[in-house]
Scaffold this motif. Structure first.
Motif, PDB file in Angstrom:
ATOM      1  N   TYR A  15      86.521  26.442  37.139  1.00 41.22           N
ATOM      2  CA  TYR A  15      85.150  26.168  36.916  1.00 41.22           C
ATOM      3  C   TYR A  15      84.420  26.747  35.582  1.00 41.22           C
ATOM      4  O   TYR A  15      84.970  27.693  34.823  1.00 41.22           O
ATOM      5  CB  TYR A  15      84.138  26.787  38.032  1.00 41.22           C
ATOM      6  CG  TYR A  15      82.719  26.359  37.795  1.00 41.22           C
ATOM      7  CD1 TYR A  15      82.263  25.216  38.023  1.00 41.22           C
ATOM      8  CD2 TYR A  15      81.908  27.445  37.352  1.00 41.22           C
ATOM      9  CE1 TYR A  15      80.731  25.089  38.040  1.00 41.22           C
ATOM     10  CE2 TYR A  15      80.384  27.250  37.244  1.00 41.22           C
ATOM     11  CZ  TYR A  15      80.007  26.047  37.596  1.00 41.22           C
ATOM     12  OH  TYR A  15      78.595  25.705  37.230  1.00 41.22           O
ATOM     13  N   ASN A  19      79.191  23.702  32.769  1.00 44.35           N
ATOM     14  CA  ASN A  19      79.300  22.628  33.782  1.00 44.35           C
ATOM     15  C   ASN A  19      77.887  22.670  34.274  1.00 44.35           C
ATOM     16  O   ASN A  19      77.040  23.705  34.642  1.00 44.35           O
ATOM     17  CB  ASN A  19      80.034  22.762  35.053  1.00 44.35           C
ATOM     18  CG  ASN A  19      80.152  21.481  35.762  1.00 44.35           C
ATOM     19  OD1 ASN A  19      79.302  20.793  35.665  1.00 44.35           O
ATOM     20  ND2 ASN A  19      81.359  21.408  36.603  1.00 44.35           N
ATOM     21  N   PHE A  26      80.891  21.554  42.631  1.00 41.70           N
ATOM     22  CA  PHE A  26      82.145  21.335  41.620  1.00 41.70           C
ATOM     23  C   PHE A  26      83.199  21.046  42.322  1.00 41.70           C
ATOM     24  O   PHE A  26      83.869  20.403  42.385  1.00 41.70           O
ATOM     25  CB  PHE A  26      82.106  22.339  40.592  1.00 41.70           C
ATOM     26  CG  PHE A  26      83.378  22.605  40.027  1.00 41.70           C
ATOM     27  CD1 PHE A  26      83.667  21.653  39.073  1.00 41.70           C
ATOM     28  CD2 PHE A  26      84.310  23.584  40.327  1.00 41.70           C
ATOM     29  CE1 PHE A  26      85.062  21.821  38.457  1.00 41.70           C
ATOM     30  CE2 PHE A  26      85.605  23.604  39.515  1.00 41.70           C
ATOM     31  CZ  PHE A  26      85.925  22.588  38.739  1.00 41.70           C
ATOM     32  N   ARG A 167      86.370  18.613  41.903  1.00 42.16           N
ATOM     33  CA  ARG A 167      86.333  19.043  40.541  1.00 42.16           C
ATOM     34  C   ARG A 167      85.312  18.067  39.838  1.00 42.16           C
ATOM     35  O   ARG A 167      85.666  17.722  38.691  1.00 42.16           O
ATOM     36  CB  ARG A 167      87.587  18.867  39.814  1.00 42.16           C
ATOM     37  CG  ARG A 167      88.621  19.548  40.647  1.00 42.16           C
ATOM     38  CD  ARG A 167      88.014  21.348  40.594  1.00 42.16           C
ATOM     39  NE  ARG A 167      89.111  22.375  40.956  1.00 42.16           N
ATOM     40  CZ  ARG A 167      89.233  22.902  42.030  1.00 42.16           C
ATOM     41  NH1 ARG A 167      88.257  22.670  43.029  1.00 42.16           N
ATOM     42  NH2 ARG A 167      90.076  24.197  42.367  1.00 42.16           N
ATOM     43  N   SER A 169      82.413  17.534  37.284  1.00 45.53           N
ATOM     44  CA  SER A 169      81.810  18.069  36.155  1.00 45.53           C
ATOM     45  C   SER A 169      81.071  17.260  35.232  1.00 45.53           C
ATOM     46  O   SER A 169      81.173  16.222  35.164  1.00 45.53           O
ATOM     47  CB  SER A 169      83.294  18.659  35.279  1.00 45.53           C
ATOM     48  OG  SER A 169      82.677  19.085  33.996  1.00 45.53           O
TER      49      SER A 169
END
Length: 218
Positions: A15, A19, A26, A167, A169
């Protein structure tokens, strides 16, 4: 030598503080779906699911494909810290995704519902293996519907199986310009302005400065 096993290992993406999506939304590593929520729902579901892409959890999406259009199952996530898409900025949306049913797709977007076309977004064609999808969102003057948007979304109303997302972003790759009483500056710069006696709005609150006031834009 006996029982040799070859195991594929997938490095987990770390992470980033840059972001604009919070950490829970996330990677779902706390076993929840973070701040994701339905804006529209045609009978679909979203839950934390195991395993994820090189991790313990991801988010699993379903829909009722026989019920209306793709955008009628729309899963939203707010940007963190009150951030918003702004004209003049460029943003990179990326995520990993797969499906249990070949031919399924989801479409990422941002801005005014139900119009993701402003960012030239196209459906992400999913397969039964994890893939990374990356989109560049250019918020120019022709896309004013996106200005001030505080969320991103996935349209997934035509899923026939289950899609898995991980994930997620959103990174600002080009800072938008802003103005303070006629002075145009870039957010990445640092400049001082005398705001004595002026009134401004920030996050919906009216702020009045006294006789001596300066602000630094960073």
């Amino acid at each position: 030598v006996d029982h040799i096993v070859l195991v594929e290992t997938i490095p987990a993406e770390v992470y980033s503080d840059d972001n604009l999506i919070d950490a829970a939304s996330f990677g779902f590593e706390d076993g929840t779906t973070g701040k994701w929520n339905f804006g529209w729902n045609n009978g679909g579901t979203y839950v934390a699911s195991a395993p994820g892409y090189g991790s313990d959890y991801c988010m699993a999406l379903t829909a009722n494909p026989g019920n209306a259009e793709e955008y009628t199952a729309q899963l939203n996530c707010p940007l963190k810290d009150g951030e918003a898409i702004q004209i003049g900025g460029e943003y990179e949306i990326s995520f990993w995704a797969m499906t249990d049913t070949e031919g399924d797709h989801i479409t990422p977007g941002a801005g005014a519902w139900p119009n993701p076309e402003w960012n030239n977004s196209k459906p992400a064609a999913l397969t039964t293996k994890w893939q990374k999808f990356t989109y560049t969102l250019v918020a120019d003057e022709s896309n004013t519907a996106a200005d001030g948007s505080t969320n991103i979304y996935f349209n997934h109303g035509k899923l026939t199986g289950t899609a898995y997302v991980d994930r997620v972003s959103v990174i600002c790759t080009k800072n938008p310009e802003t103005s303070i009483f006629g002075n145009k500056v870039k957010k990445a710069s640092s400049e001082n302005f005398n705001l004595a006696g002026q009134k401004i709005k920030r996050a919906g609150q009216l702020v009045k400065f006294g006789n001596k006031a300066n602000v630094t834009v960073k």
